[in-house]
Design a protein around this motif. Structure first.
Motif, PDB file in Angstrom:
ATOM      1  N   ILE A  91      -0.553   1.209 -18.854  1.00 43.14           N
ATOM      2  CA  ILE A  91       0.838   1.494 -18.522  1.00 43.14           C
ATOM      3  C   ILE A  91       0.965   1.189 -17.033  1.00 43.14           C
ATOM      4  CG2 ILE A  91       2.602   3.279 -18.337  1.00 43.14           C
ATOM      5  CD1 ILE A  91       0.876   4.796 -20.526  1.00 43.14           C
ATOM      6  N   ARG A  92       1.914   0.345 -16.671  1.00 40.63           N
ATOM      7  CA  ARG A  92       2.053  -0.073 -15.272  1.00 40.63           C
ATOM      8  C   ARG A  92       3.341   0.508 -14.692  1.00 40.63           C
ATOM      9  NH1 ARG A  92       1.193  -5.849 -13.839  1.00 40.63           N
ATOM     10  NH2 ARG A  92       0.364  -4.877 -11.960  1.00 40.63           N
ATOM     11  N   ILE A  93       3.186   1.172 -13.540  1.00 36.14           N
ATOM     12  CA  ILE A  93       4.305   1.860 -12.894  1.00 36.14           C
ATOM     13  C   ILE A  93       4.475   1.328 -11.482  1.00 36.14           C
ATOM     14  CG2 ILE A  93       5.141   4.104 -12.094  1.00 36.14           C
ATOM     15  CD1 ILE A  93       3.376   5.197 -14.494  1.00 36.14           C
ATOM     16  N   LEU A  94       5.713   0.971 -11.138  1.00 37.08           N
ATOM     17  CA  LEU A  94       6.040   0.463  -9.808  1.00 37.08           C
ATOM     18  C   LEU A  94       7.059   1.394  -9.161  1.00 37.08           C
ATOM     19  CD1 LEU A  94       5.735  -1.886  -7.746  1.00 37.08           C
ATOM     20  CD2 LEU A  94       7.748  -2.923  -8.841  1.00 37.08           C
ATOM     21  N   PHE A  95       6.712   1.909  -7.982  1.00 34.96           N
ATOM     22  CA  PHE A  95       7.622   2.743  -7.197  1.00 34.96           C
ATOM     23  C   PHE A  95       8.288   1.857  -6.148  1.00 34.96           C
ATOM     24  CE2 PHE A  95       4.289   5.696  -8.626  1.00 34.96           C
ATOM     25  CZ  PHE A  95       5.074   6.618  -9.292  1.00 34.96           C
ATOM     26  N   VAL A  96       9.604   2.008  -5.982  1.00 32.06           N
ATOM     27  CA  VAL A  96      10.344   1.101  -5.104  1.00 32.06           C
ATOM     28  C   VAL A  96      11.263   1.871  -4.153  1.00 32.06           C
ATOM     29  CG1 VAL A  96      11.966  -0.840  -5.026  1.00 32.06           C
ATOM     30  CG2 VAL A  96      10.325  -0.661  -6.921  1.00 32.06           C
ATOM     31  N   CYS A  97      11.188   1.505  -2.871  1.00 34.32           N
ATOM     32  CA  CYS A  97      12.156   1.964  -1.873  1.00 34.32           C
ATOM     33  C   CYS A  97      12.620   0.729  -1.101  1.00 34.32           C
ATOM     34  CB  CYS A  97      11.571   3.053  -0.971  1.00 34.32           C
ATOM     35  SG  CYS A  97      10.249   2.540   0.145  1.00 34.32           S
ATOM     36  N   MET A  98      13.171   0.904   0.052  1.00 35.79           N
ATOM     37  CA  MET A  98      13.710  -0.234   0.788  1.00 35.79           C
ATOM     38  C   MET A  98      12.612  -1.080   1.446  1.00 35.79           C
ATOM     39  SD  MET A  98      16.599  -0.416   3.775  1.00 35.79           S
ATOM     40  CE  MET A  98      17.869   0.187   2.686  1.00 35.79           C
ATOM     41  N   GLY A  99      11.811  -0.474   2.314  1.00 34.41           N
ATOM     42  CA  GLY A  99      10.840  -1.245   3.082  1.00 34.41           C
ATOM     43  C   GLY A  99       9.403  -1.100   2.637  1.00 34.41           C
ATOM     44  N   ASN A 100       9.142  -0.206   1.700  1.00 38.20           N
ATOM     45  CA  ASN A 100       7.801   0.044   1.176  1.00 38.20           C
ATOM     46  C   ASN A 100       6.832   0.542   2.243  1.00 38.20           C
ATOM     47  OD1 ASN A 100       5.130  -1.819  -0.405  1.00 38.20           O
ATOM     48  ND2 ASN A 100       5.894   0.169  -1.010  1.00 38.20           N
ATOM     49  N   ILE A 101       7.348   1.415   3.147  1.00 43.33           N
ATOM     50  CA  ILE A 101       6.442   2.013   4.134  1.00 43.33           C
ATOM     51  C   ILE A 101       6.526   3.539   4.190  1.00 43.33           C
ATOM     52  CG2 ILE A 101       6.251  -0.027   5.622  1.00 43.33           C
ATOM     53  CD1 ILE A 101       8.251   1.467   7.540  1.00 43.33           C
ATOM     54  N   CYS A 102       7.512   4.154   3.541  1.00 41.42           N
ATOM     55  CA  CYS A 102       7.614   5.624   3.562  1.00 41.42           C
ATOM     56  C   CYS A 102       7.585   6.210   2.154  1.00 41.42           C
ATOM     57  CB  CYS A 102       8.880   6.076   4.285  1.00 41.42           C
ATOM     58  SG  CYS A 102       8.907   5.720   6.060  1.00 41.42           S
ATOM     59  N   ARG A 103       8.697   6.097   1.451  1.00 45.04           N
ATOM     60  CA  ARG A 103       8.836   6.789   0.179  1.00 45.04           C
ATOM     61  C   ARG A 103       7.997   6.203  -0.950  1.00 45.04           C
ATOM     62  NH1 ARG A 103      15.153   6.382  -0.167  1.00 45.04           N
ATOM     63  NH2 ARG A 103      14.616   4.403   0.799  1.00 45.04           N
ATOM     64  N   SER A 104       8.091   4.896  -1.178  1.00 43.01           N
ATOM     65  CA  SER A 104       7.364   4.329  -2.317  1.00 43.01           C
ATOM     66  C   SER A 104       5.846   4.354  -2.138  1.00 43.01           C
ATOM     67  CB  SER A 104       7.875   2.934  -2.684  1.00 43.01           C
ATOM     68  OG  SER A 104       7.805   2.034  -1.619  1.00 43.01           O
ATOM     69  N   PRO A 105       5.293   4.119  -0.935  1.00 44.69           N
ATOM     70  CA  PRO A 105       3.834   4.276  -0.830  1.00 44.69           C
ATOM     71  C   PRO A 105       3.402   5.737  -0.966  1.00 44.69           C
ATOM     72  CG  PRO A 105       4.747   3.592   1.280  1.00 44.69           C
ATOM     73  CD  PRO A 105       5.859   3.547   0.279  1.00 44.69           C
ATOM     74  N   THR A 106       4.269   6.670  -0.559  1.00 46.07           N
ATOM     75  CA  THR A 106       3.964   8.087  -0.763  1.00 46.07           C
ATOM     76  C   THR A 106       3.884   8.368  -2.259  1.00 46.07           C
ATOM     77  OG1 THR A 106       4.987   8.767   1.324  1.00 46.07           O
ATOM     78  CG2 THR A 106       4.760  10.458  -0.381  1.00 46.07           C
ATOM     79  N   ALA A 107       4.870   7.883  -3.021  1.00 44.45           N
ATOM     80  CA  ALA A 107       4.850   8.068  -4.469  1.00 44.45           C
ATOM     81  C   ALA A 107       3.634   7.390  -5.089  1.00 44.45           C
ATOM     82  CB  ALA A 107       6.144   7.525  -5.083  1.00 44.45           C
ATOM     83  N   GLY A 114      -7.700  12.270 -15.164  1.00 45.83           N
ATOM     84  CA  GLY A 114      -8.662  11.481 -15.925  1.00 45.83           C
ATOM     85  C   GLY A 114      -8.041  10.390 -16.779  1.00 45.83           C
ATOM     86  N   VAL A 115      -6.853   9.927 -16.382  1.00 45.79           N
ATOM     87  CA  VAL A 115      -6.199   8.877 -17.158  1.00 45.79           C
ATOM     88  C   VAL A 115      -6.005   7.586 -16.349  1.00 45.79           C
ATOM     89  CG1 VAL A 115      -5.080  10.419 -18.823  1.00 45.79           C
ATOM     90  CG2 VAL A 115      -3.907   9.865 -16.669  1.00 45.79           C
ATOM     91  N   ASP A 116      -6.802   7.440 -15.284  1.00 44.38           N
ATOM     92  CA  ASP A 116      -6.677   6.234 -14.463  1.00 44.38           C
ATOM     93  C   ASP A 116      -7.091   4.973 -15.218  1.00 44.38           C
ATOM     94  OD1 ASP A 116      -9.130   7.650 -14.192  1.00 44.38           O
ATOM     95  OD2 ASP A 116      -9.667   6.477 -12.420  1.00 44.38           O
ATOM     96  N   HIS A 117      -7.799   5.108 -16.317  1.00 46.77           N
ATOM     97  CA  HIS A 117      -8.131   3.944 -17.144  1.00 46.77           C
ATOM     98  C   HIS A 117      -6.943   3.522 -18.015  1.00 46.77           C
ATOM     99  CE1 HIS A 117      -8.772   7.406 -19.711  1.00 46.77           C
ATOM    100  NE2 HIS A 117      -8.754   6.604 -20.773  1.00 46.77           N
ATOM    101  N   LEU A 118      -5.902   4.355 -18.060  1.00 44.14           N
ATOM    102  CA  LEU A 118      -4.720   4.072 -18.872  1.00 44.14           C
ATOM    103  C   LEU A 118      -3.479   3.706 -18.054  1.00 44.14           C
ATOM    104  CD1 LEU A 118      -4.929   7.050 -21.415  1.00 44.14           C
ATOM    105  CD2 LEU A 118      -5.605   4.671 -21.803  1.00 44.14           C
ATOM    106  N   ILE A 119      -3.492   4.044 -16.763  1.00 46.01           N
ATOM    107  CA  ILE A 119      -2.291   3.890 -15.939  1.00 46.01           C
ATOM    108  C   ILE A 119      -2.622   3.145 -14.655  1.00 46.01           C
ATOM    109  CG2 ILE A 119      -0.476   5.119 -14.671  1.00 46.01           C
ATOM    110  CD1 ILE A 119      -0.890   7.459 -16.653  1.00 46.01           C
ATOM    111  N   GLU A 120      -1.797   2.167 -14.321  1.00 44.33           N
ATOM    112  CA  GLU A 120      -1.919   1.419 -13.074  1.00 44.33           C
ATOM    113  C   GLU A 120      -0.670   1.677 -12.237  1.00 44.33           C
ATOM    114  OE1 GLU A 120      -1.977  -3.251 -11.857  1.00 44.33           O
ATOM    115  OE2 GLU A 120      -3.128  -2.648 -13.632  1.00 44.33           O
ATOM    116  N   VAL A 121      -0.851   1.846 -10.936  1.00 41.08           N
ATOM    117  CA  VAL A 121       0.238   2.231 -10.042  1.00 41.08           C
ATOM    118  C   VAL A 121       0.345   1.238  -8.889  1.00 41.08           C
ATOM    119  CG1 VAL A 121       1.135   4.095  -8.580  1.00 41.08           C
ATOM    120  CG2 VAL A 121      -0.230   4.651 -10.605  1.00 41.08           C
ATOM    121  N   ASP A 122       1.580   0.932  -8.488  1.00 39.05           N
ATOM    122  CA  ASP A 122       1.822   0.056  -7.344  1.00 39.05           C
ATOM    123  C   ASP A 122       3.143   0.468  -6.709  1.00 39.05           C
ATOM    124  OD1 ASP A 122       1.513  -1.980  -5.486  1.00 39.05           O
ATOM    125  OD2 ASP A 122       1.765  -3.616  -6.920  1.00 39.05           O
TER     126      ASP A 122
END
Length: 169
Positions: free
Chosen positions: A7-23, A35-43
């Motif tokens: 499952i791939r999840i992308l967090f998005v804000c304006m500049g990708n330096i505050c909110r989305s990298p925090t998420a 223990g589900v890091d083998h099932l989920i990818e985050v960016d």
């Protein structure tokens, strides 16, 4: 061998330096702890190309590190057209970025684009994560509080609707 697609999840804000990298950092931490890091990818990514290649804002990093979240390995990038095909969930931090994502994406991907705080149990579905960039330390603490709650809610949602179903099929 498990060939299950993550499952791939992308967090998005304006500049990708505050909110989305925090998420990104907070959710990755919770995924690994569960223990589900083998099932989920985050960016994470930004709708604007202001800070491409830069690490997250130092204030975001300091605030997150105090709570045990490491994000110094992240680098800002802009949302790309392939992201709409590649990611299962594209979660915007605010309504302006949500609208930009909806405008840029093919219509058949609109169902995967939402506000991140939709997963915060004590927030309304249309709640925005405020941009702390021009504010003080309290803004970064608030962002982290909100992101922690929504991350728990998102993980619960994924566990109940997707991971549980995969394990029972």
């Amino acid at each position: 061998m498990n060939t299950q697609k993550k499952i791939r999840i992308l967090f998005v804000c304006m500049g990708n330096i505050c909110r989305s990298p925090t998420a990104d950092a907070v959710f990755r931490h919770h995924v690994k702890s569960a223990g589900v890091d083998h099932l989920i990818e985050v960016d994470s990514a930004g709708t604007h190309a202001y800070h491409i290649g830069n690490p997250p804002d130092e204030r975001s990093q300091r605030t997150a590190l105090k709570r045990g979240y490491k994000m110094d390995d992240l680098r800002a990038r802009a949302v790309e057209s392939d992201d709409f095909d590649e990611f299962d969930y594209i979660l915007a931090m605010d309504k302006e970025n949500l609208q930009l994502l909806l405008q840029r994406s093919p219509r058949h991907h609109h169902g995967k684009i939402h506000l991140f705080m939709k997963y915060g149990e004590s927030y309304e579905d249309d709640t925005e994560v405020p941009d702390p960039y021009f504010g003080g330390h309290q803004g970064f603490e608030l962002v982290l509080d909100m992101v922690e709650e929504a991350s728990q809610g998102l993980l619960k949602h994924l566990h109940e609707t997707i991971i549980f179903n995969r394990n029972n099929s």
